[in-house]
Write an enzyme that holds these catalytic residues in place. Structure first.
Site, PDB file in Angstrom:
ATOM      1  CD  GLU A  29      -6.468   1.220  -1.096  1.00 40.20           C
ATOM      2  OE1 GLU A  29      -5.911   2.190  -1.629  1.00 40.20           O
ATOM      3  OE2 GLU A  29      -5.985   0.601  -0.117  1.00 40.20           O
ATOM      4  CD  GLU A  31      -2.579   2.852  -4.231  1.00 41.74           C
ATOM      5  OE1 GLU A  31      -2.302   1.823  -4.842  1.00 41.74           O
ATOM      6  OE2 GLU A  31      -3.671   3.444  -4.346  1.00 41.74           O
TER       7      GLU A  31
END
Length: 246
Positions: free
Chosen positions: A127, A107
């Site tokens: 995740e 990210e």
């Protein structure tokens, strides 16, 4: 600073994640120091190059800290806040990626304007396998970068891209050998630095403006640039070179 090292020069800053013992996992200290780096770049706009130490970009968020975070921590937007701030920096940001860029590390890379990698790059968002989602930008930014079908494979099915796959979908701008990574970043920064700085800044702002802001914001930005000495000097030099070739 200890989690992040800064290497400044007159037109750029190298931001080096410096926790190689945990594969540069992004913890609260890293976030705080990245905010300090952003404050410097907002006060004195320069090109930023973000890289990692020890042959790793960032293997993710610090899971030990992440495990203890609760609802109120999520609502504070600890990682999403810093990555959004990096995305909004006045001048372009270049990610130099070696090895793993997973979870929060991915990210962070998505928040940059350019990404150059090495053949060992592995980039993705695991995740959901840890019971959470990629909430620091990947859930919406990744589709803009690679398209919805591939973004869903990464976000929902745990696909991790190799360097060649990332280059193929243009998530990476280039692949170079590890010993050439810093030089490749510097070469791209040099190309950006040859442009008019204010024109680069306003072009980046206009590029990321909401669709409904156009074309008004384009015209206002151009009006600002039309009044700069840099515009006049660069156009005069262009015309003089053209005249000399006649």
């Amino acid at each position: 600073m200890s989690a992040v090292e800064l290497e400044p020069s007159h037109d750029r800053i190298v931001i080096r994640l410096n926790r190689p013992e945990v594969r540069n996992a992004i913890d609260a200290e890293t976030v705080a120091e990245l905010h300090e780096a952003c404050a410097l770049l907002e006060q004195q706009p320069r090109i930023a190059l973000i890289t990692g130490s020890g042959g790793i970009f960032a293997a993710g968020a610090d899971i030990r800290q992440l495990r203890e975070r609760r609802r109120d921590d999520a609502l504070r937007g600890i990682n999403s806040g810093i990555f959004d701030r990096i995305r909004k920096l006045p001048m372009p940001v270049i990610a130099l990626i070696d090895g793993y860029a997973l979870g929060g590390g991915a990210e962070l890379a998505y928040a940059c304007d350019f990404r150059i990698g090495t053949p060992s790059v592995k980039i993705g968002n695991p995740e959901p396998g840890l019971g959470i989602l990629a909430a620091a930008g990947a859930s919406w930014r990744l589709a803009e970068l690679v398209g919805e079908p591939l973004a869903k494979e990464i976000l929902l099915a745990g696909r991790v891209l190799t360097a060649e796959e990332a280059l193929g979908c243009r998530l990476l701008n280039d692949i170079v050998e590890p010993d050439e990574l810093d030089a490749a970043g510097s070469a791209l920064a040099d190309r950006i630095a040859r442009q008019a700085p204010q024109a680069v800044r306003l072009t980046k702002s206009v590029f990321h403006a909401p669709r409904e802001a156009h074309p008004l914001i384009d015209d206002i930005a151009q009006a600002v640039l039309f009044e700069t000495e840099d515009k006049y000097d660069r156009m005069t030099a262009f015309l003089e070179r053209k005249d000399r070739k006649k």
